[in-house]
Design a protein around this motif. Structure first.
Motif, short mmCIF file in Angstrom:
data_model
loop_
_atom_site.label_atom_id
_atom_site.label_comp_id
_atom_site.label_asym_id
_atom_site.label_seq_id
_atom_site.Cartn_x
_atom_site.Cartn_y
_atom_site.Cartn_z
N UNK A 56 0.82 -1.21 0.00
CA UNK A 56 0.00 0.00 0.00
C UNK A 56 0.85 1.25 0.00
N UNK A 57 2.04 1.20 0.60
CA UNK A 57 2.93 2.36 0.65
C UNK A 57 3.39 2.77 -0.74
N UNK A 58 3.49 1.80 -1.66
CA UNK A 58 3.89 2.11 -3.03
C UNK A 58 2.91 3.10 -3.67
N UNK A 59 1.61 2.87 -3.44
CA UNK A 59 0.61 3.79 -3.99
C UNK A 59 0.75 5.18 -3.40
N UNK A 60 1.06 5.25 -2.11
CA UNK A 60 1.26 6.54 -1.45
C UNK A 60 2.49 7.25 -2.02
N UNK A 61 3.57 6.52 -2.17
CA UNK A 61 4.82 7.10 -2.69
C UNK A 61 4.65 7.55 -4.13
N UNK A 62 3.98 6.74 -4.95
CA UNK A 62 3.77 7.13 -6.34
C UNK A 62 2.91 8.38 -6.44
N UNK A 63 1.99 8.56 -5.48
CA UNK A 63 1.22 9.79 -5.45
C UNK A 63 2.11 10.99 -5.21
N UNK A 64 3.09 10.83 -4.33
CA UNK A 64 4.04 11.93 -4.06
C UNK A 64 4.96 12.16 -5.26
N UNK A 65 5.43 11.08 -5.87
CA UNK A 65 6.28 11.22 -7.05
C UNK A 65 5.54 11.94 -8.17
N UNK A 66 4.23 11.73 -8.25
CA UNK A 66 3.44 12.41 -9.28
C UNK A 66 3.46 13.92 -9.08
N UNK A 67 3.51 14.37 -7.81
CA UNK A 67 3.59 15.81 -7.53
C UNK A 67 4.92 16.36 -8.06
N UNK A 68 6.00 15.65 -7.75
CA UNK A 68 7.32 16.08 -8.23
C UNK A 68 7.35 16.10 -9.76
N UNK A 69 6.85 15.03 -10.37
CA UNK A 69 6.85 14.92 -11.82
C UNK A 69 5.98 15.99 -12.47
N UNK A 70 4.94 16.42 -11.77
CA UNK A 70 4.04 17.42 -12.33
C UNK A 70 4.81 18.70 -12.68
N UNK A 71 5.71 19.12 -11.80
CA UNK A 71 6.48 20.33 -12.06
C UNK A 71 7.52 20.10 -13.15
N UNK A 72 8.11 18.90 -13.18
CA UNK A 72 9.04 18.59 -14.25
C UNK A 72 8.36 18.61 -15.61
N UNK A 73 7.16 18.03 -15.68
CA UNK A 73 6.41 18.04 -16.94
C UNK A 73 5.99 19.45 -17.32
N UNK A 74 5.62 20.27 -16.34
CA UNK A 74 5.22 21.64 -16.65
C UNK A 74 6.35 22.39 -17.34
N UNK A 75 7.54 22.37 -16.74
CA UNK A 75 8.68 23.08 -17.33
C UNK A 75 9.14 22.40 -18.62
N UNK A 76 9.13 21.06 -18.65
CA UNK A 76 9.60 20.34 -19.83
C UNK A 76 8.67 20.49 -21.02
N UNK A 77 7.37 20.24 -20.81
CA UNK A 77 6.44 20.34 -21.93
C UNK A 77 6.17 21.79 -22.30
N UNK A 78 6.20 22.70 -21.31
CA UNK A 78 6.01 24.11 -21.61
C UNK A 78 7.13 24.65 -22.48
N UNK A 79 8.38 24.44 -22.04
CA UNK A 79 9.52 24.92 -22.83
C UNK A 79 9.65 24.13 -24.12
N UNK A 80 9.34 22.83 -24.08
CA UNK A 80 9.44 22.00 -25.29
C UNK A 80 8.50 22.42 -26.38
#
Length: 458
Positions: A56-80
């Protein structure tokens, strides 16, 4: 020599047959996502051996990783998206300024997330939907993810810059290397060195850092037309950063809402026990794996749409859209058909617990049925973001990722309990597709019918 390379790249992006071009650009994205999703599934399976609470912790951690990835995708797809259209207009300086701003902006936000995360670590894991038994595992795993956060956000920026330039294979090398290292590291650290879930976290952290160095080397070795420079990022100005964030906002919205919905899903499942949290977590990983090939085709279409829109090759944008929607539909029908047939066996691979299998099997079948209709709305959303149509792309991202799902989750769970939780995601997907059609029609009506003249034409 460099000018000759850029001329050849321009001709490839604006003159190659659309189906073969999208397929060539899709393959690296598909391979990257498949490898990363195989890692996610392998990680889920390894952690599942530690018990249902750890699973169950994997689902919790992946939820947090999604927050981090959200900002990476914003800058990456925005600039891209911006730099791809700039390259289509033969403006390499604008492309480099936006690429530099995207990379260093993503790195800065990652550092801020690290600091904030360590300060409020206890509160974060509970907010992400941990139960009292899941929380100790989640805290251990999340701590390693926080160390890797700046590398994760900026790696996503680097990958998207390469992909939007039409050089997705270089991004694939970086992402694949990290995922493979992670899969090798998991069993060694978790079981060989008896680190348990801490080994899974450390393996993820190390692999993300190595992947970052590999991706950055592509720019240092001049494999990209984009020249990353701290001085370019520093003098970019607020307009550049605002433009990047607004263009990438659909990605932030999509990833951020995905993270929020994961948290809300965990919270709604928690009263039904760790088996419910683990079962729905496994379903999320499996469904995304099945959908990743269709998503990869869409990612192959994004640089084609952005580059050709910037070059004024509007007929190629139209052809690319319809090819993408059709090809993704064929793939998703095959993948979802297999999930419907083998759903219970698939869940059992990751957690051989009768309760987890019962929860996951029904949810997996419902989501497989719903995703059959999804490729059209996916292609529409990607086309709008790639061509700078921010409102439409943001609305469709929000619609699919949260605006429909969140109210449905609460309403259905109230009236139907765990069955309603399983039904909320599929129903939100089914409702999104017809709402995407007006945006698609409006875009094609507004886009010029005639192509602009190429700078290489006589």
């Amino acid at each position: 020599m460099q000018q000759t390379k850029q001329s050849a790249q321009y001709k490839k992006m604006t003159e190659s047959p659309i189906p073969s071009l999208i397929i060539r650009l899709s393959i690296p994205s598909i391979i990257s996502m498949l490898i990363n999703n195989i890692y996610n599934l392998v990680d889920t399976a390894f952690v599942g051996r530690l018990g249902t609470s750890a699973s169950g912790a994997v689902g919790v951690v992946f939820g947090f990783m999604a927050i981090i990835q959200a900002f990476g995708f914003m800058f990456g797809q925005g600039s891209g998206s911006i730099l791809s259209r700039a390259l289509g207009m033969q403006d390499e300086e604008t492309a480099s300024v936006n690429g530099s701003a995207g990379f260093f902006g993503a790195m800065l936000v990652g550092l801020i997330l690290t600091a904030v995360g360590f300060i409020w670590l206890d509160q974060i894991v509970m907010m992400l939907g941990s139960t009292e038994t899941i929380a100790p595992y989640a805290k251990t795993y999340v701590a390693y993810i926080l160390v890797a956060a700046p590398f994760m956000t900026s790696s996503l920026a680097l990958n998207n810059i390469l992909r939007y330039e039409g050089k997705a294979v270089f991004g694939m090398i970086g992402l694949m290397s990290g995922a493979i290292i992670n899969m090798i590291g998991d069993p060694i650290l978790m079981f060989g060195l008896n680190m348990g879930i801490a080994g899974a976290g450390l393996s993820t952290c190390i692999s993300q850092i190595i992947s970052w160095f590999i991706l950055l080397s592509m720019f240092l070795r001049r494999r990209s037309a984009v020249r990353l420079s701290l001085s370019k990022a520093a003098r970019a100005g607020h307009f550049v950063y605002t433009n990047i964030c607004l263009t990438g906002f659909p990605s932030l919205l999509r990833q951020g809402l995905n993270s929020l919905t994961t948290v809300l899903l965990n919270l709604q499942c928690a009263p039904y026990g760790d088996a419910a949290v683990a079962g729905m977590s496994i379903v999320a990983r499996v469904v995304f794996f099945a959908f990743s090939i269709s998503l990869g085709i869409g990612q192959g279409f994004q640089p084609v749409a952005a580059f050709n829109y910037g070059a004024g090759k509007y007929s190629r944008v139209r052809k690319g859209f319809w090819f993408t929607a059709a090809a993704a539909e064929v793939v998703i029908i095959i993948a979802c058909g297999l999930l419907l047939i083998f759903s219970d066996g698939v869940i059992a691979i990751f957690r051989d617990d009768p309760e987890v299998i019962a929860v996951g099997t029904r949810a997996l079948r419902l989501q497989a049925l719903a995703y059959i209709l999804f490729p059209l709305s996916m292609a529409t959303e990607m086309m709008l973001q790639s061509t700078g149509k921010r409102f439409g792309a943001s609305f469709l991202s929000a619609l699919r990722s949260g605006l429909l799902f969140i109210p449905l989750l609460y309403i259905l769970s109230y009236f139907r309990g765990l069955a309603g939780i399983q039904e909320a995601q599929p129903l939100s997907i089914l409702l999104t597709t017809p709402l995407a059609v007006p945006f698609m029609i409006s875009f094609f009506r507004e886009m010029p019918k005639e192509d602009a003249k190429s700078p290489y034409e006589a």
